[in-house]
Structure formats: structure tokens, C-alpha cells
Design a protein around this motif. Sequence first.
Motif, PDB file in Angstrom:
ATOM      1  N   VAL A  16       1.185   4.101  -2.854  1.00 40.05           N
ATOM      2  CA  VAL A  16       0.976   5.521  -2.520  1.00 40.05           C
ATOM      3  C   VAL A  16       2.189   6.357  -2.931  1.00 40.05           C
ATOM      4  O   VAL A  16       2.043   7.387  -3.602  1.00 40.05           O
ATOM      5  N   THR A  21       0.838  -1.197   0.000  1.00 40.42           N
ATOM      6  CA  THR A  21       0.000   0.000   0.000  1.00 40.42           C
ATOM      7  C   THR A  21       0.874   1.250   0.000  1.00 40.42           C
ATOM      8  O   THR A  21       0.680   2.164  -0.808  1.00 40.42           O
ATOM      9  N   ALA A  22       1.867   1.261   0.902  1.00 39.93           N
ATOM     10  CA  ALA A  22       2.775   2.413   0.958  1.00 39.93           C
ATOM     11  C   ALA A  22       3.524   2.566  -0.366  1.00 39.93           C
ATOM     12  O   ALA A  22       3.751   3.691  -0.829  1.00 39.93           O
ATOM     13  N   SER A  24       2.237   6.753  -6.556  1.00 41.12           N
ATOM     14  CA  SER A  24       1.216   7.709  -7.025  1.00 41.12           C
ATOM     15  C   SER A  24       1.694   9.141  -6.846  1.00 41.12           C
ATOM     16  O   SER A  24       1.520   9.976  -7.735  1.00 41.12           O
ATOM     17  N   ILE A  25       2.294   9.414  -5.678  1.00 43.45           N
ATOM     18  CA  ILE A  25       2.774  10.776  -5.423  1.00 43.45           C
ATOM     19  C   ILE A  25       3.846  11.127  -6.451  1.00 43.45           C
ATOM     20  O   ILE A  25       3.848  12.218  -7.031  1.00 43.45           O
ATOM     21  N   TRP A  26       4.714  10.160  -6.714  1.00 42.37           N
ATOM     22  CA  TRP A  26       5.789  10.377  -7.692  1.00 42.37           C
ATOM     23  C   TRP A  26       5.193  10.599  -9.087  1.00 42.37           C
ATOM     24  O   TRP A  26       5.558  11.563  -9.795  1.00 42.37           O
TER      25      TRP A  26
END
Lengths: 273, 451
Positions: free
Chosen positions: A195, A191-192, A198-200
Motif C-alpha cells: 500500500v 500488505t502495508a 502504491s501511494i508512493w
Amino acid sequence: MEALSNKLLVWVTFAYLGATVLYLCHWVIKARAFGLLGTILTWLTLAAHTASIVLRWLASYQLGFGHAPFSNLFESLVFFGWTLALLYLIIEWRTKLRQIAVFALPLAFFSLLYAMTKEPDIQPLMPALKSNWLIAHVITCFLGYAGFGVSFALAIMYLAIGGAAIPQEKRALTLDDLIYQTVVVGFILLTAGIVTGSIWANSAWGTYWTWDPKETWSLITWLVYAALLHSRFMRGWQGRRIAFFSIIGFLCVLFTYFGVNYLGGLHSYAAGQ
Amino acid sequence: MSKNKPQPPGGRIWDFFASVKLSFALLLALALTSILGTIIPQKEHPGHYQELYGQAGGRIIEALGLHDMYHAPWFLLLLALLAVNLIICSLNRLPDTLKIIRKDPREDLKRSPKAEQSFTLPGTPAENAEAAGRLLAQSIGPAQSAEREQGGLALFAQKGAWSRLGVYVVHLSVLIIFAGAMIGSILGFSGRVNINEGGQVDSIILDNGQPLALGFSLRLDKFAVSFYDGGMPSEYRSDVTFLAKDGREIMKAVLKVNDPAEYQGVDFYQSSYGQNADSLTVDVVRDGKSERVELKQDQWVPLPGGGEALLLEARQEVKMGDMYQGPAARIGYQDPEGNRLALTAFKAGAKMPARGPLKFEIADMKMVAYSGLSVKHDPGVWFIWVGCGLMVLGFLFTFYTAHRKVWIVLTPAGKGRTRWEVAGSTNKNRLGLRRLIDRLAGEAQAGQPGE
């Protein structure tokens, strides 16, 4: 420095195989000395493995474009082997169950063996990979993969020692719990990893999710493990069923890692040569 | 109504959506269908699918929306069902969970679950109660005690009742992420724009092909690619200036891959680059006469003999089989009456069929570097990050905290000794509780000098 790192890695690869053999002797012959030797060898190998990764990192700075060694298939395979060995040793330390090594360490060995078939040259980073999120993304994803990998090894062990026949035996109960615990570790870290990815992606391309094949397969993997956790929490599934589920989950992980490279997409730099 | 529990209206539908079986089925259905979109190429031209899968295959793909699967109505329906399932499931269980969290510990004190550890120690139950209470306080929490028949005593302590709410935090986080995605797709936009070096734009092309006015302008002052020693590109960099409608310079920014810039809620990302025609020198051939004119991309140029022309697009090298190879351009033409049409221009002497009232022949092409930017406005993105953060926290909460209850029941065992019975219950990680109880029992026995 780069040459030393690569030479060290060859030794490390076969040392994991050697350690597996020692652990196997410990199991079959039931001599404590073999188990102790296996543990010592695995810790030493992990130390050498760490040194090899650090040397490669330093070498990239010597070449003038320093970057963390997480930029292509070769480097990720080496790191995957490292996370598998580390997670195994943590479990051995917590549970004292050395038999697990016979199933878990071969994964580290095969990961490194596969890396040997790839081009080990240190390459500079392409612009898309120049981001601080690279390190966070790769570390979380591969620690997550290692959680699923060790869970897979435990599931194979559970089925191999006939845990299904005597599900109430203490070792079977412990294995069942460990299969679940490692899935949880993998699930949180995956999950991390999704995430941070996704931010990247959002800072590189302006979208946090594009349904590119690797993203989608990581989501498929996530959904399969989410189903596993719901079946355990809400339906009390354990033992054989969870073992099979964990095996299916790890097959999804393997496809996310390797299979997707044949489908193209945004992660093409991870496909190697 | 014969049942105590009030039945919500439409109880059957409610039960359907509240079932774990549905969650399970939806999770696996989403996983399985998602595979399709990774095998079938997405968002290609319809003709491409007919090439790949034949006439019938192409039509099936089109009908099922498999060419843009993750936005197909049936896939969105699966996601919507999952959202409804999450909401109903959570609402269905929350009252019971709250009841467990708020349960009066005195009720638990009356119970005696099956002991996992049992042993005797010297002293009366009352004398042992102090040590038992101290042990519970150290590892669980403050203990409550009550007297039992025949001089016995029961102690009870619990901790982590709130951990039962972790799963609701996780479910809420999924819904927040869904909400963010919906806000983004309804209120946001995404598109792209190419800017020539030295040029400026005040609108972008959206993904659906429509233009969108930005309300401000963006000028590309400089575009540069730098390389590593080995020849690999190391950085793409656009130096841009944001300008107000009246032409005032407002802000300068540097765009790099992984390093976007934002102005008035619109984000600009370095995405591609290339060479564009800055100006095109053409011979305008009309009625057998030829005159040389320089065409521009952003302004209409009057032509000798009437009308105006605008450079739409130009390429230095175009290959059209055996018929033609060389530069080509598309030129917009407006005749004196105001009728507009687009014409294709080739170099002089090309054996290409010409149509229209006049012909353009390419004499020279001046190229300029352009930078391709992705443009994005997504007001939902903060929902996504809040949802993601909440999800990870919710997982830690759900998986690594547990609602643990421990009982110690002390009964007289004769000969001045007391029997200890240690029992426990938990909502997860039974092995962890087992270890805790073993440790408690060990400490209780070790704490008795002279044993």
C-alpha cells in the motif's frame, strides 16, 4: 563515522554467527549458561547493529545529502538482518524457546554476509527516491519479509525436529502456532508495504500499480500467503502442510527481493552493483 | 423440498462459486500466471517477440495476449471470477455468522464443554460464584449465571463476537479496490506531453496515441536540473503556469519527481526531459532554386513559391548506417491546394533519395530544453486508498481479535469444598485462549487465603 559504521558491521555479522553457535551448544549440551550467553550476545549485537545503522544515517548528513539508510541493496540487506534479529528476540522473549535461534539467526548472518559483498559507499538519493514514503515503504516491507523469514526458520525447525511425527507434542503445537503467527505479522506488514509503495508510485509516476516485475512478484507472494491463511482458516491445515507452505512463501519473498533484479523494471536502484 | 434450508435458484452454480476450493484455486492460478508477465517483456512491438521467441513463439504470445498479459481477457476473467467468488462466499456465510453473533448467551449457559482446568476450593458453589464472576468480568466480560442440578452453578462470559465480521471487511476491501481500478480504467485517462521551455500546450497524447484537448493550457516557464557535488542529478524541476482558454493566467505550480501538481482533476507528473528543436533553418530547394526559411514547431510558415511548412520533429544526430550521419528533421508540407504530406530533411549534400515536389536542406537547428510530463486523470484512486485502509484495518480485526467464550462450572465437591471446571472456546488462536484459562485458574487459586 562511515568507516566506524562499516567496521562495526563486520563485527556484528560474525557476532550473529557466534550467537548461533552458543545457542546450538545450549541445545546440544543442554547447559543453561550457553543459552543465557547467546541471548546476551544477541541483544548486544542488535544494539551494535542499531548503532551502525544510526551512524550511517548521521554520516550521510555529514556528507551533505542526509537520507535514511534504505536506498540500495547494501543498505536494505543490513536492515533486513536487523529486522530478522529483532523479530527473533521478540519471539524468544515471549516464548523462551531458545532453539529457534539456531534456525533464525543464520538468516540474519547470511543477510549481512551478502551485504559485505556489496559496495558500502554512501550515495546521494536519486530524485525518484526523494520521498517521505521511502522510509514507510522500506520499513513495512522489510519487517514483513522478516516475519516471513522467521516463519521459514520455524518451518524448517518444525520439519527438522520431526514435529510431523508427534504433532500433538507441546513444542510442535507451539511451533505450528508460531509459524502461523509470524506469517500473519508478515502478511499484514507486506500488505502495508504494498500500500505505501502504491501511494508512493502514485505520487511519483501517477499510477498506483504498473505490473512492474517487483510489484507483480510482491503480489504473487501476497497471493501465496493469502492461500496459506485460507487453507488454515477454512480447511484447518496445520503442522507439516503449513510448514511446507511457509517455505514456498519465503522462496517467493526471496525471488521478490533478489530474483526480480534480473528482470529489470522500476526498482532497478534496489539491484545494487 | 426436503431440506430446511431454502435452496437458491441454480444451487449448483451457487455452490461452485461459494466453495473455498475455488478461492484457493483462483489465488494460486493468479499467482502462477502472473509469473509469466514478469518473464515475458510486456507491451513490446510484435516484431520484438518474433526476434526473442521465433516466428511460432511470437504468434503464440500474440494469440494468448501474453504481450499485455495483465490486460488479457483470460487474466481479467480470472480476476472477475475471484470477485464473484468473494461475493458469493461472503453472502453464503454471512447469515450463519450473524446468527452466531446474535446467539442468546442463555443457550451457551446450558452447555458444558470439556474442562481445561479443574481444581477444588473451599466454600459452597454460591460462595465461590462471586469470585468466579469477578474473574470473568476482569478478563472477558460481564458473566451470566444459571443454577445446575445438585446445587451446582454455571457462569458464562464472552467477548469479541464482532471479530467474526473482520473477514467480511477484508473481502469488501478487495471488492472496493477492484471497483476503483475499474472506475479508473473506464472514466480516467493517462497520457503524456512534452513542453518546450517557454512554450505552451493545450492538448496531450493519450497512451493509445490519440490527442486529447485539455480545455486549458499549460506553459513551461522554466526547466532546471540540479546536481549533487559528485555529478549525480538531485532534482528535476519544471515551473509551469496553468492558463484558461482565453489566455488568462490562473495558477503557477512547481513540478518535481514525487511532487506532482493537479488542475481541474488532471494530475501532471515530472517524468522526463531532453532537448527539442525550437526552430529549424532550412533551404527550400524547388525547381533548382534555393531559399532560406525558418520553420517553427507550432505554426505553419508560408514558403517562397507557395505552400506552407511546419516543423514536426528534429534530431541533432541521426545515424543511418553508412548512408548518413548528421541532423535530420520531419517537416509537414501543405501545398497551395491543401494536400498535406510529411517530408524528411537532411543537411545539404546528403546522398539520400529525395521524393516529393520540393526538398528541404537543414542549415541550422536551434535547440531548447523540454520537459516531459505524465498526465493522469483517475477518479477511481480514492476507492483504492479507502479499500487499502479498510483492508489493513480488516486484517488487524480478523487476526488480532477473537470471539472467546469461557465457562466456569462450580459443583459441590464434599467436605465444604467446591470443584471449579474452567472451559473455553474460540474461533481462532486456541493457544491464546489456553493461556487465558491457565491464568484464570491460577488467579482463582491464588485468591484463596489460607489454602
